[in-house]
Design an enzyme around this catalytic site. Structure first.
Site, short mmCIF file in Angstrom:
data_model
loop_
_atom_site.label_atom_id
_atom_site.label_comp_id
_atom_site.label_asym_id
_atom_site.label_seq_id
_atom_site.Cartn_x
_atom_site.Cartn_y
_atom_site.Cartn_z
N HIS A 35 -3.67 -32.74 -17.41
CA HIS A 35 -3.27 -32.75 -15.98
C HIS A 35 -1.80 -32.33 -15.91
O HIS A 35 -0.90 -33.10 -16.20
CB HIS A 35 -3.44 -34.15 -15.39
CG HIS A 35 -3.15 -34.19 -13.91
ND1 HIS A 35 -4.04 -34.73 -13.00
CD2 HIS A 35 -2.10 -33.76 -13.17
CE1 HIS A 35 -3.54 -34.63 -11.78
NE2 HIS A 35 -2.34 -34.04 -11.86
N HIS A 55 1.25 -29.84 -13.74
CA HIS A 55 1.71 -28.95 -12.67
C HIS A 55 2.74 -27.99 -13.26
O HIS A 55 3.81 -28.43 -13.70
CB HIS A 55 2.35 -29.75 -11.53
CG HIS A 55 1.39 -30.69 -10.87
ND1 HIS A 55 0.65 -30.33 -9.76
CD2 HIS A 55 1.02 -31.96 -11.18
CE1 HIS A 55 -0.12 -31.34 -9.40
NE2 HIS A 55 0.08 -32.34 -10.24
N LYS A 97 -10.54 -29.17 -8.56
CA LYS A 97 -9.73 -30.33 -8.19
C LYS A 97 -9.99 -30.76 -6.75
O LYS A 97 -9.91 -29.95 -5.83
CB LYS A 97 -8.24 -29.97 -8.37
CG LYS A 97 -7.27 -31.09 -8.00
CD LYS A 97 -7.26 -32.23 -9.00
CE LYS A 97 -6.47 -33.43 -8.51
NZ LYS A 97 -5.09 -33.43 -8.89
N HIS A 146 -8.18 -36.60 -7.24
CA HIS A 146 -7.01 -37.37 -6.83
C HIS A 146 -7.59 -38.55 -6.05
O HIS A 146 -7.99 -38.40 -4.89
CB HIS A 146 -6.04 -36.54 -5.99
CG HIS A 146 -4.83 -37.33 -5.60
ND1 HIS A 146 -3.59 -37.11 -6.16
CD2 HIS A 146 -4.67 -38.37 -4.75
CE1 HIS A 146 -2.73 -37.98 -5.66
NE2 HIS A 146 -3.35 -38.76 -4.80
N HIS A 183 -4.89 -39.56 -13.22
CA HIS A 183 -3.74 -40.48 -13.16
C HIS A 183 -4.11 -41.87 -12.63
O HIS A 183 -3.66 -42.25 -11.55
CB HIS A 183 -2.58 -39.88 -12.37
CG HIS A 183 -2.93 -39.11 -11.12
ND1 HIS A 183 -3.72 -39.63 -10.12
CD2 HIS A 183 -2.62 -37.85 -10.72
CE1 HIS A 183 -3.87 -38.74 -9.16
NE2 HIS A 183 -3.20 -37.64 -9.51
N ASP A 216 0.52 -35.40 -15.65
CA ASP A 216 0.86 -35.20 -14.24
C ASP A 216 2.33 -34.81 -14.09
O ASP A 216 2.97 -35.14 -13.09
CB ASP A 216 0.55 -36.44 -13.39
CG ASP A 216 0.47 -36.11 -11.91
OD1 ASP A 216 0.41 -34.92 -11.56
OD2 ASP A 216 0.49 -37.05 -11.10
O1 DOR Z 1 3.35 -37.28 -7.63
C1 DOR Z 1 2.60 -36.31 -7.51
N1 DOR Z 1 3.09 -35.05 -7.51
N2 DOR Z 1 1.29 -36.53 -7.32
C2 DOR Z 1 0.46 -35.54 -7.02
O2 DOR Z 1 -0.71 -35.81 -6.83
C3 DOR Z 1 0.95 -34.15 -6.85
C4 DOR Z 1 2.20 -33.94 -7.57
C5 DOR Z 1 2.92 -32.67 -7.19
O3 DOR Z 1 2.27 -31.63 -7.11
O4 DOR Z 1 4.13 -32.71 -7.01
ZN ZN Z 2 -1.03 -34.08 -10.32
#
Ligand code: DOR
Ligand code: ZN
Length: 377
Positions: free
Chosen positions: A43, A45, A129, A167, A205, A279
């Site tokens: 997971h 970003h 997702k 999520h 998460h 995450d």
């Molecule tokens: O804290 C988070 N940031 N939770 C999420 O689900 C998305 C993520 C983000 O893309 O910044």
């Molecule tokens: Zn995330």
């Protein structure tokens, strides 16, 4: 910067793991070394543009693969967009790095079953997702009617053996922020898997003992969960310790200590249903330190050190490798990595920030000293 309060991980254990089990540990005099199969991040970003360029090497230097989240602006809703995004990630990688991005599609009310077929055929998309609309960063285009509009897509995902990554929070403003995961389990997730028991689901998460119990109660092989470093090491006090701490704010938000302990207990027990998903969610410093700060913790540079700390403090270093490197690929039906990485018991200082073209990114535990240093073998 205020020191982050790090909680001890000693919690009641489920089946007892022997402290310091004798697998692949080397005690080099005073320095302990651990050699483990290269982990994957299930997971992640990575963003795009100059933020992508700034962060990708932190993940690529430690992890073999990453499940890349699709919540860009605009979101990655088609296979064609996922293929293009994958290209830009590969271009941003450092030379001679063979990190593999595993792409995902962002589910909307209008995603079609044909798009799922295309995704499977592409060989580049590995999951879809589900963001409930309005639940988190860039989720405005997310799902408003899972059981109505998305049912044909979910049925096609079963056909294609394509996991749904969830999520798991309801968005009803009447539901307390700290209860949103628990309410989601009862009102969405449990009914979903009762309706579609063959659908593979990853609850992303997890933050509560309710989620731990739920995942443990489901059929193995169909439901699993990812766990972040922050939900293993911090409870909700870390949001307010000595003043508001925006760099500890993420969604789902940190919870009470009893929830943190339940998560530590289950992952260090060796349960196969839980695996590493950082995450890691970078935002430029000004977008965190402002009157309406973004949710997301940038943990890619520190994640492996922190997971090792959690397992060490629980006396379960012998269970670390399955969590970081086996349970994830086994659930996704992908081969385990063959290369190794080393974790040495060496102190190192986390940088205060990382500069990039549009500003700075502050990592989790900025400026603090950590004990485990990862490196390639
Ligand atoms: O804290 C988070 N940031 N939770 C999420 O689900 C998305 C993520 C983000 O893309 O910044
Ligand atoms: Zn995330």
């Amino acid at each position: 910067m205020m020191k982050t309060l790090v909680l001890p991980c000693r919690v009641p254990r489920l089946p007892c793991a022997k402290t310091g089990a004798p697998i692949r540990f080397k005690d080099k005099g005073a320095r302990m070394e651990l050699s483990i199969t290269r982990p994957d991040d299930w997971h992640l970003h990575l963003r795009d543009g100059d933020l992508l360029e700034a962060v990708v090497s932190h993940s690529a230097s430690h992890f073999g693969r990453g499940i890349v989240m699709p919540n860009l602006k605009p979101p990655i809703t088609t296979t064609a967009a996922a293929v293009a995004y994958r290209e830009s990630i590969l271009k941003a990688l450092p030379a001679n790095n063979d990190f593999t991005p595993l792409m995902t599609l962002y589910l909307t009310d209008t995603t079609t079953p044909d798009e799922i077929k295309l995704a499977r055929e592409s060989g580049t998309v590995f999951a879809v997702k589900l963001y409930p609309a309005g639940a988190t960063t860039n989720s405005e285009d997310g799902v408003t009617d899972l059981f109505g509009k998305c049912l044909p897509v979910l049925e096609e995902m079963i056909e294609q053996n394509m996991p749904l990554l969830v999520h798991g929070e309801v968005t009803d403003p009447a539901v307390d922020m700290f209860d949103r995961e628990k309410v989601f389990i009862e009102t969405v997730l449990r009914p979903l898997i009762e309706k579609l028991p063959q659908l593979k689901v990853v609850m992303e998460h997890v933050t509560t003992m309710d989620a731990v119990r739920f995942v443990e109660s489901c059929s193995e092989g169909f439901i699993a969960a990812t766990v972040t470093p922050q939900h293993l090491l911090l409870n909700r006090n870390a949001l307010f310790q000595g003043g508001l701490q925006p760099h500890n704010y993420c969604l789902p938000v940190l919870k009470r200590e009893i929830h943190r302990q339940a998560i530590v207990s289950v992952v260090t027990s060796g349960s196969k249903r839980f695996f590493l998903g950082t995450d890691s969610a970078p935002h430029e410093r000004q977008r965190k330190e402002c009157s309406c700060g973004c949710a997301g913790i940038y943990n890619a540079p520190v994640a492996l050190s922190l997971y090792a700390k959690v397992f060490e403090e629980a006396g379960a270093l012998d269970k670390l490798e399955a969590f970081t490197s086996f349970n994830g690929p086994d659930f996704y039906g992908l081969p385990r990595n063959t290369s190794k990485i080393k974790l040495s018991k060496n102190s190192w200082k986390v940088p205060e920030s990382f500069s990039f073209a549009s500003g700075e990114i502050v990592p989790m535990f900025a400026g603090e000293t950590l004990d485990w240093l990862p490196s390639s073998v």
